[in-house]
Design a protein around this motif. Structure first.
Motif, PDB file in Angstrom:
ATOM      1  N   UNK A 175       0.821  -1.198   0.000  1.00  0.00           N
ATOM      2  CA  UNK A 175       0.000   0.000   0.000  1.00  0.00           C
ATOM      3  C   UNK A 175       0.863   1.258   0.000  1.00  0.00           C
ATOM      4  N   UNK A 176       1.980   1.255   0.736  1.00  0.00           N
ATOM      5  CA  UNK A 176       2.884   2.412   0.804  1.00  0.00           C
ATOM      6  C   UNK A 176       4.220   2.013   0.209  1.00  0.00           C
ATOM      7  N   UNK A 177       4.600   2.672  -0.855  1.00  0.00           N
ATOM      8  CA  UNK A 177       5.919   2.398  -1.417  1.00  0.00           C
ATOM      9  C   UNK A 177       6.954   3.211  -0.652  1.00  0.00           C
ATOM     10  N   UNK A 178       8.139   2.652  -0.540  1.00  0.00           N
ATOM     11  CA  UNK A 178       9.200   3.345   0.175  1.00  0.00           C
ATOM     12  C   UNK A 178       9.598   4.615  -0.567  1.00  0.00           C
ATOM     13  N   UNK A 179       9.622   5.718   0.136  1.00  0.00           N
ATOM     14  CA  UNK A 179      10.047   6.981  -0.453  1.00  0.00           C
ATOM     15  C   UNK A 179      11.559   6.968  -0.602  1.00  0.00           C
ATOM     16  N   UNK A 180      12.038   7.601  -1.639  1.00  0.00           N
ATOM     17  CA  UNK A 180      13.476   7.691  -1.815  1.00  0.00           C
ATOM     18  C   UNK A 180      14.012   8.853  -0.991  1.00  0.00           C
ATOM     19  N   UNK A 181      15.287   8.789  -0.705  1.00  0.00           N
ATOM     20  CA  UNK A 181      15.914   9.867   0.060  1.00  0.00           C
ATOM     21  C   UNK A 181      15.893  11.147  -0.759  1.00  0.00           C
ATOM     22  N   UNK A 182      15.673  12.253  -0.085  1.00  0.00           N
ATOM     23  CA  UNK A 182      15.660  13.566  -0.713  1.00  0.00           C
ATOM     24  C   UNK A 182      17.008  14.232  -0.450  1.00  0.00           C
ATOM     25  N   UNK A 183      17.580  14.814  -1.481  1.00  0.00           N
ATOM     26  CA  UNK A 183      18.896  15.444  -1.355  1.00  0.00           C
ATOM     27  C   UNK A 183      18.773  16.863  -0.809  1.00  0.00           C
ATOM     28  N   UNK A 184      19.693  17.236   0.068  1.00  0.00           N
ATOM     29  CA  UNK A 184      19.758  18.606   0.558  1.00  0.00           C
ATOM     30  C   UNK A 184      20.137  19.511  -0.612  1.00  0.00           C
TER      31      UNK A 184
END
Length: 183
Positions: free
Chosen positions: A3-12
């Motif tokens: 149901x929830x896909x893993x979010x990818x890391x967001x870059x600073x």
């Protein structure tokens, strides 16, 4: 399918992020010195929106001392001379922070409501603290901002002083941050 896909890391986003450090003068002859503003440059790191954790780091030798526009915006006047700024930077990196042996500052943060549980590693010492934060997140970007203080002595740093401490830097540093991370 989950149901929830893993979010990818967001870059600073270093260009859209800012950490400033206000360094106040102290001692009996404080009026002869200057307060300083130090700007963190080349901030690297990422935010994991799923776990609400972030990792950041920057090099001490890449910080900028007393950028004129930021000093003015912070109400710090007058602007020191280029020679005074160079001397401050040199003393900060060599005599105070020992940037040759401790070149990196590393931060780990975890969102806990309206605060960040922050772990700072500076000068070879790691300390944990809780700091206020205003955080806005939509899963594709995260913005965080706030202010807090630290003591240099908590990290094994002796604040810069001359003339037996008559002209010195205060132990307490004021940190102000605005961070943006995105895909």
């Amino acid at each position: 399918m989950p149901q929830h896909q893993a979010a990818t890391a967001l870059a600073i986003d270093d260009a859209a992020s800012q950490i400033t450090i206000i360094v106040r003068r102290g001692g009996l002859l404080a009026r002869l010195g200057h307060d300083h503003l130090v700007l963190v440059k080349n901030l690297q790191g990422s935010v994991d929106p799923r776990s609400q954790r972030a990792r950041l780091q920057f090099r001490l030798d890449e910080m900028e001392v007393d950028p004129a526009a930021l000093r003015l915006a912070a109400g710090l006047q007058p602007q020191p001379s280029a020679e005074a700024i160079a001397g401050t930077r040199r003393n900060m990196l060599t005599r105070t922070l020992d940037a040759e042996h401790y070149p990196l500052v590393q931060l780990q943060a975890e969102r806990q409501g309206e605060e960040l549980a922050l772990q700072i590693t500076l000068h070879g010492v790691t300390r944990k603290l809780r700091v206020p934060a205003t955080i806005i997140s939509d899963g594709h970007k995260v913005q965080a901002e706030g202010s807090f203080t630290i003591l240099q002595s908590d990290y094994g740093i002796t604040p810069f002083a001359v003339m037996g401490g008559a002209l010195a830097v205060q132990d307490q540093l004021e940190l102000h941050y605005h961070l943006l991370a995105h895909e």
